[in-house]
Design an enzyme around this catalytic site. Structure first.
Site, PDB file in Angstrom:
ATOM      1  N   TYR A   7     -10.129   3.692   1.604  1.00 42.84           N
ATOM      2  CA  TYR A   7     -10.452   4.888   1.190  1.00 42.84           C
ATOM      3  C   TYR A   7     -11.452   5.482   1.313  1.00 42.84           C
ATOM      4  CZ  TYR A   7      -5.738   6.807   3.261  1.00 42.84           C
ATOM      5  OH  TYR A   7      -4.613   7.377   3.664  1.00 42.84           O
ATOM      6  N   TYR A  45       5.697  -6.743  -7.235  1.00 47.05           N
ATOM      7  CA  TYR A  45       4.457  -6.197  -7.709  1.00 47.05           C
ATOM      8  C   TYR A  45       3.046  -6.035  -8.067  1.00 47.05           C
ATOM      9  CZ  TYR A  45       2.713  -3.485 -12.591  1.00 47.05           C
ATOM     10  OH  TYR A  45       2.302  -3.178 -13.395  1.00 47.05           O
ATOM     11  N   GLY A  50      10.966   5.807 -15.738  1.00 50.14           N
ATOM     12  CA  GLY A  50      10.978   7.073 -17.262  1.00 50.14           C
ATOM     13  C   GLY A  50      11.571   7.624 -17.735  1.00 50.14           C
ATOM     14  N   THR A  65      -0.283  -3.731 -21.911  1.00 45.94           N
ATOM     15  CA  THR A  65      -0.300  -1.844 -23.386  1.00 45.94           C
ATOM     16  C   THR A  65       0.854  -1.477 -24.121  1.00 45.94           C
ATOM     17  OG1 THR A  65      -1.723  -1.285 -21.342  1.00 45.94           O
ATOM     18  CG2 THR A  65      -1.034   0.333 -23.419  1.00 45.94           C
TER      19      THR A  65
END
Ligand code: UDP
Length: 328
Positions: free
Chosen positions: A174, A160, A49, A190
């Site tokens: 969870y 990945y 990022g 995207t």
């Protein structure tokens, strides 16, 4: 994406914790949450990022905090009551996750556990950003959420694919064991402004090549397919999935069911950039999925969601932003 206007945070504003906040998708999500009046805490280690992605968010001095940290290590977050945990942190382009293979696996395993524990401590709603790569090289087409996938667990994409599948399994546990309010979103290709110019994905590669007047690099024969969703649509899907009351424990595809071969896609980019198409063929990377297209019936029914931005409009905005970046 619309420019975010300042809206000061209410005392009882919802509090969102976003991992991968400086990434392409994370930063657009942060902008949208600020627009919706959330107080947002953004975490990122900036391995893929950038702080520029957060330029707009950082101007929200009271409503946005950025913390540069690695969610795999021990880290501190502001002492607030968190309502929503959005776990997006992970390299996501094939070139990035090959380069950062082990880091990717740790972000999706230890990082996911750390974020689930925070959600549990705060009784927060949790959203895992998973991926269409969970389907691997799919043998069912288009892919519904019920399809278990076809993944090479030893291959170059496994760092990945398998770590996202582990993250999905952990999230489900969870939800089952602790009744944590979770949802898993399988994100399909995207695109939009703020994609890294050099992350090796087909959208930035083709656009930059076309803008520079170079040949477009098609891997394999270009007959493989992908389906592209504009970032604002993807963020809308994430938001609805988190805020709707009917998504607890669900896994939902968010992507565009319009499917193109990579060669068709090259032609579209060339046309929109106003150049004549020249293609240079390169070898197909290992385990490159032959087809990918989401079945979005579940998103339509549960969320009333489907993509709203056409490929032409989304690409025009993306090409503009890349052209601007290449000039700077
Ligand atoms: N691709 C291509 N030329 C490029 C980059 C990618 O032909 O310069 C192909 C790639 O082999 C794949 C598709 O475009 O079939 C999408 O690749 P990308 O890396 O964008 O994402 P993926 O869907 O594989 O994760």
């Amino acid at each position: 994406m619309p420019e975010v206007k300042h809206k000061s945070c209410q005392i009882n504003a919802p509090v969102s914790l976003v991992t991968g906040a400086g990434g392409f998708l994370g930063s657009h999500l942060v902008d949208r949450l600020l627009l919706e009046g959330h107080r947002v805490i953004g975490l990122d280690n900036l391995c893929t990022g950038s702080l520029e992605n957060l330029d707009n968010a950082l101007s929200f001095k009271n409503n946005f905090n950025y913390i540069q940290t690695d969610i795999v290590e021990s880290f501190k977050i502001p002492d607030l009551k968190y309502d929503f945990v959005w776990h997006l942190a992970s390299p996501a382009s094939p070139v990035d996750y090959r380069r950062l293979s082990i880091e990717t696996m740790l972000a999706n395993s230890i990082g996911t556990k750390n974020m689930l524990d925070i959600a549990l401590k705060h009784s927060a709603k949790f959203l895992l950003a998973s991926t269409s790569e969970a389907y691997g090289d799919p043998q069912v087409h288009p892919q519904p959420e019920t399809y278990w996938g076809n993944v090479n667990s030893l291959g170059e994409r496994a760092c990945y694919d398998e770590s996202k599948r582990f993250a999905e399994a952990l999230t489900c546990e969870y939800c089952r064991r602790y009744c944590l309010d979770t949802r898993i979103i399988r994100i399909f290709n995207t695109y939009g402004p703020r994609m890294q110019i050099n992350d090796g994905r087909v959208v930035p590669n083709f656009i930059c090549q076309a803008l520079r007047g170079e040949s477009l690099t098609v891997y394999g024969d270009g007959a493989q397919t992908r389906s592209f969703v504009y970032v604002a649509d993807e963020v809308e899907g994430l938001l609805r999935a988190m805020l709707s009351g009917n998504t607890r424990g669900e896994v939902i595809n968010i992507g565009n069911p319009e499917e193109y071969t990579i060669l068709e896609f090259a032609k579209i980019i060339a046309r929109l950039c106003g150049i004549e198409l020249n293609v240079v063929y390169k070898p197909l990377p290992p385990d490159d999925p032959a087809k990918r297209c989401p079945d979005i019936n579940k998103a339509r029914v549960l969320l009333g969601w489907e993509p709203a931005v056409s490929l032409e409009l989304g690409l025009a905005a993306t090409i503009d932003s890349f052209a601007h970046e290449l000039i700077m």
